[in-house]
Structures are given as structure tokens and as C-alpha cells.
Design an enzyme around this catalytic site. Structure first.
Site, PDB file in Angstrom:
ATOM      1  N   HIS A 306      -1.171   7.371   8.176  1.00 49.61           N
ATOM      2  CA  HIS A 306      -0.458   6.985   6.952  1.00 49.61           C
ATOM      3  C   HIS A 306       1.018   7.310   7.122  1.00 49.61           C
ATOM      4  O   HIS A 306       1.378   8.302   7.747  1.00 49.61           O
ATOM      5  CB  HIS A 306      -1.007   7.747   5.737  1.00 49.61           C
ATOM      6  CG  HIS A 306      -0.666   7.103   4.431  1.00 49.61           C
ATOM      7  ND1 HIS A 306       0.527   7.323   3.802  1.00 49.61           N
ATOM      8  CD2 HIS A 306      -1.347   6.223   3.671  1.00 49.61           C
ATOM      9  CE1 HIS A 306       0.566   6.610   2.683  1.00 49.61           C
ATOM     10  NE2 HIS A 306      -0.558   5.934   2.575  1.00 49.61           N
ATOM     11  N   ASP A 364      -8.642   3.838   2.994  1.00 50.59           N
ATOM     12  CA  ASP A 364      -9.395   2.662   3.464  1.00 50.59           C
ATOM     13  C   ASP A 364     -10.555   3.004   4.376  1.00 50.59           C
ATOM     14  O   ASP A 364     -11.320   2.126   4.762  1.00 50.59           O
ATOM     15  CB  ASP A 364      -8.433   1.717   4.187  1.00 50.59           C
ATOM     16  CG  ASP A 364      -7.392   1.176   3.221  1.00 50.59           C
ATOM     17  OD1 ASP A 364      -6.193   1.244   3.533  1.00 50.59           O
ATOM     18  OD2 ASP A 364      -7.791   0.723   2.133  1.00 50.59           O
TER      19      ASP A 364
END
Ligand code: SDX
Length: 430
Positions: A306, A364
Site C-alpha cells: 500500500h 483487497d
């Protein structure tokens, strides 16, 4: 908000740049006058060190794995609230009273139908069209319908457009799914709550009664809360930039959907599930970990890493808990994809490469397993992300419109192309 100053020396020139400090989180160096004072731009491809705006909506501490919506921790909102309460909070800045919540739910519920002409857009698509392609088209098409709520300078019209967007996304998402599977559209039922209504529009068929499973509806509602907003991510920045020109609000949301679709962003939930299916069994994990670490191999562990979180994504923790809850409710004792995901996470988190690069599972990584178990095809995963993120896009768009310092976004560049040269006729080009 306090401010101090810093001095930047470029060649023989020194310029004072104000430093602004927010409520929490990193301070910023205000460089808005840098070009005027030095003739130079800053350079930050990917905006890794650039704050594009002031915002009061969402705060992320990537090192600590903290996510706050209007100051409230995501864990508490996901535990105690529902998605429409989160929508109210993101839009208005405060948690609603019981009366405000009832009124908000009522207003959203009564905007869930779409204009019947919308049905005609679907017949132009092939049945195997990706539902995200359908969503980009149909949400953009909403800008052709609502001429009574597009004066973005009018707060009332902005709120009407916002309510319509939040209310109609589930209906359009369900229509995209029904068209994809070749079943008739199901109309919203006003006596159902927001997420139960969406589940019914997706999975009910005219041939029999459909009963919403309250455990699955609660789980999906919580998943929507987790996806509602996330500071200045790529799709939110897209909506803000589109909105900065004064474009139609529905067209701005369509731009956000287009950006979210990419596998590096919201498309990662679809890509992560496909990756888990490709790995297939835990014994093949080392092969894929090696591919992810190989600089010459473009393969990445989807659902990992991320830009901001250099710790565990707090949403992934809640997502993982929800996955187990849904699989238990559905009586799925042994999901091979979950076995691969859990084993992959454990191996990756102990691997020097992932530790050194601070790569953790993001939202996700587990969402696809849950949504697949609920009956959604992989191609619908990012549509559900877009459905939930619509309120975040709308809240950020409204904040930008209301920001007195707001002007059209227009970055500059470092030009590395050809210097000025004269035209050569085709005869002289040899
Ligand atoms: C979302 O921004 C948001 O807030 C987004 C989001 C939201 O709610 O809006 O949180 C939703 O988009 C979550 C992210 C979903 N994407 C994925 O899961 C795709 C896989 N992850 C990556 O592609 C990547 O981690 C990004 C895109 C998420 C972040 O990319 P960055 O910040 O540009 O980081 P990077 O690509 O520069 O990676 C840093 C290093 C690189 O190695 P070096 O070049 O330094 O040697 O880490 C490596 C990368 O190669 N790396 C990975 C990796 N992610 C980064 N290596 C293997 N597998 C991965 N998943």
C-alpha cells in the site's frame, strides 16, 4: 491550524516557504508560490510526498495502521454502525441523531429507482461486457438525466445530486450483474434496508420469493463501511480533479469508477482472487513468493502492499474476521482459497523482502474470498468497491467545491522532449 516557515535556497536565491500544521499527521510545506519566486517546479511523480488539499474527512496513519472517518476509528464504526450512518457521517461531519438517521435513510430509499430510459443503455452491451465497463457508461449517462441538480454552486442541488448518486449506485450495480448473468432486472423494495435491498436486487428471481440472509446483509454492509472513503487515493483524486473544472457531478463519479477499475487500485480485489485461484494450493506458494520478489518478473502479490499503510491495513483485519463469519454462516468449512490466502499471508509476513519493504495485506486481500462465497462473480468485486466508495468520492467532491481556495487542478511538468526545431518537408526527410 498553526504555521511556521522554512527557507529553501536554490542557487543564489533563498525563499521562505510557510509550514502548515494540521490537527494530526504530517505538516506541509506550502510551495504554491515557489514557481513565482524561483522559476522552478517541485517534482513528485506518483505524489508520494505531495498533499493536494486540506481535508476534514478521513485520516490515515500508515505507520500505525490507523483509519479515522471524521475522527471515528474504522473499527468502531464497522462494529457499531451501519453503512448509511457512515454515509451521513462522511457527508455531514457528525454522527446522526436517531431522527436525522431515519430522515437520511428515508431520503436515500426514495431515490433508489433509476429513470426507466436507463434500461435501454444495457441492451447495447454484449452480455460478457465487464460490469465495471457498464458502470462507467451508466453512471456517466446519469449526467444526461438530472438537469435539476447540476448547479454545483448551489448547496441544495449538490446534496440532491449526492443523495441520488448514493441511492442509485446499488440499483445500477445490481442491473449490471443481472445483465451479465442474463436475468431480468429486479426493482428496489422500499421496505428493505440499503444493503438488503441490494442483495435482493442481485439475487432475487421472478420465479420465487427471495429471503435476505441477515448475517450476510450485515457482513456486506460492514464491507461497504470499510470501503467508504480513504483520503486522497487515486480514484478520489481523479474525482477531485474532474470536479475542479466544474464538471457534472455524475460525470466526475464516472471518472472515479474508471480509475478505481485498475488492478493497482480497486481492481486488486478481482486480481487477488484470480491470483489465489492460480496458486491453487499452499504447496505452490513459494513459487509465487519468488516471482513477487523477482525484479525481472512483473508479477506482484495482489492484495499486498500500500502507498500509505506500512503496517497492517486496519480494514484487512476486519475483512478477515468478516470472511470467517460469512464462511461459517454459509457452512463452508474448508475453502481452499482461504487456506491459500492464510498460508500466503503467514509466509509473506515472515519473509525478509516483505518485511523490509513493509508490505502487508491490504483491504483487497480477503474481500474477494468473502464476496465469492456470497455468490458474486469475480468481475463484480470492483463494482461493489465502487458502490461503497461513491459516498467518499461525493463527500470529497463536495469538500473541494466548498473550499474557498479551490481552483482548477493543473499540474506542470519537467520537459525532457526535443528542443525547438524547424519543420522539414517530406521531400527533405529522405
Ligand atoms: C487500494 O491509495 C489507497 O488508499 C488505495 C486503497 C483505497 O482504499 O482507496 O487502499 C485501495 O488500491 C489498495 C491497494 C490495492 N493494490 C494492490 O493490492 C496491488 C498490489 N500492490 C501494489 O501494486 C502496490 O503495493 C501499490 C500499488 C498498492 C502501492 O504501490 P507504491 O506505493 O507505488 O509502491 P511501489 O510500487 O513503489 O512498491 C514499493 C516496493 C517496490 O519494490 P522496489 O522497486 O522498491 O524494489 O515494493 C514492491 C515494489 O516492487 N511491491 C511489491 C508489492 N507492492 C509493492 N512487491 C510484490 N508484491 C506487491 N504487492
Amino acid at each position: 491550524m498553526s504555521s511556521s516557515s522554512s527557507t529553501l535556497t536554490v542557487d543564489d536565491k533563498s525563499v521562505d516557504l510557510a509550514i502548515k500544521t494540521g490537527v494530526i499527521g504530517p505538516s506541509v510545506v506550502d510551495i504554491s508560490k515557489l514557481y513565482g519566486q524561483t522559476g522552478m517546479f517541485t517534482y513528485d511523480p506518483g505524489f508520494t510526498s505531495t498533499a493536494s488539499c486540506e481535508s476534514k474527512i478521513t485520516y490515515i496513519d500508515g505507520d500505525e495502521g490507523v483509519l479515522l472517518y471524521r475522527g471515528y476509528p474504522i473499527e468502531q464504526l464497522a462494529e457499531h454502525g451501519d453503512f448509511l450512518e457512515t454515509c451521513y457521517l462522511l457527508l455531514y461531519g457528525e454522527l446522526p441523531t436517531a431522527a436525522q438517521k431515519a430522515d437520511f435513510d428515508y431520503r436515500v430509499t426514495r431515490h433508489t429507482m433509476v429513470h426507466d430510459q436507463m434500461n435501454r443503455f444495457f441492451t447495447g452491451f454484449r452480455r460478457d461486457a465487464h460490469p465495471m465497463a457498464i458502470m462507467v457508461a451508466c453512471v456517466g449517462a446519469l449526467s444526461a438525466f438530472y438537469h435539476d441538480s447540476t448547479d454545483i454552486s448551489d448547496p441544495h442541488q449538490r446534496m440532491v445530486a449526492s443523495m441520488r448518486m448514493i441511492a442509485k449506485m446499488p440499483t445500477l450495480a445490481a442491473m449490471a450483474y443481472k445483465y451479465h448473468v442474463g436475468q431480468p432486472f429486479v426493482y428496489p423494495q422500499n421496505e428493505l434496508d440499503y444493503t438488503s435491498n441490494f442483495l435482493r436486487m442481485c439475487f432475487a428471481v421472478p420465479a420465487e420469493e427471495y429471503k435476505v440472509n441477515p448475517v450476510l446483509s450485515r457482513a456486506l454492509d460492514r464491507i461497504f463501511i470499510l470501503h467508504a472513503d480513504h483520503e486522497q487515493n487515486a480514484s478520489t483524486s481523479t474525482v477531485r480533479l474532474a470536479g475542479s473544472s466544474g464538471a457534472n457531478p455524475f460525470a466526475c463519479i464516472a471518472a472515479g469508477i474508471a480509475c478505481l477499475w485498475g488492478p493497482a487500485h480497486g481492481g486488486a480485489n478481482e486480481a487477488a482472487l484470480k491470483m489465489l485461484e492460480e496458486i491453487g494450493t499452499p504447496d505452490r506458494i513459494p513459487e509465487y513468493i519468488a516471482k513477487a520478489k523477482d525484479k525481472n518478473d512483473p508479477f506482484r502479490l495482489m492484495g499486498f502492499g500500500h502507498r500509505v499503510y506500512k503496517n497492517y491495513d486496519p480494514r484487512a483485519r476486519i475483512m478477515q474476521k468478516t470472511t470467517h463469519e460469512v464462511l461459517n454462516e454459509l457452512g463452508i468449512k474448508d475453502d481452499p482459497l482461504l487456506d491459500v490466502a492464510v498460508e500466503l499471508e503467514q509466509i509473506a509476513l515472515k519473509d525478509e523482502y516483505f518485511i523490509e519493504k513493509k508490505l502487508y495485506p491490504n483491504i483487497d486481500f480477503y474481500s474477494g474470498i468473502t464476496l465469492k462465497a456470497m455468490g458474486f462473480p469475480t468481475s463484480m468485486f470492483t463494482v461493489l468497491f465502487a458502490l461503497a466508495r461513491t459516498v467518499g468520492w461525493i463527500a470529497q467532491w463536495s469538500e473541494m467545491i466548498e473550499d474557498p481556495s479551490q481552483r482548477i487542478g493543473r499540474p506542470r511538468q519537467l520537459y525532457v522532449g526535443s528542443p525547438k526545431r524547424d519543420y522539414v518537408t517530406v521531400a527533405q526527410r529522405g
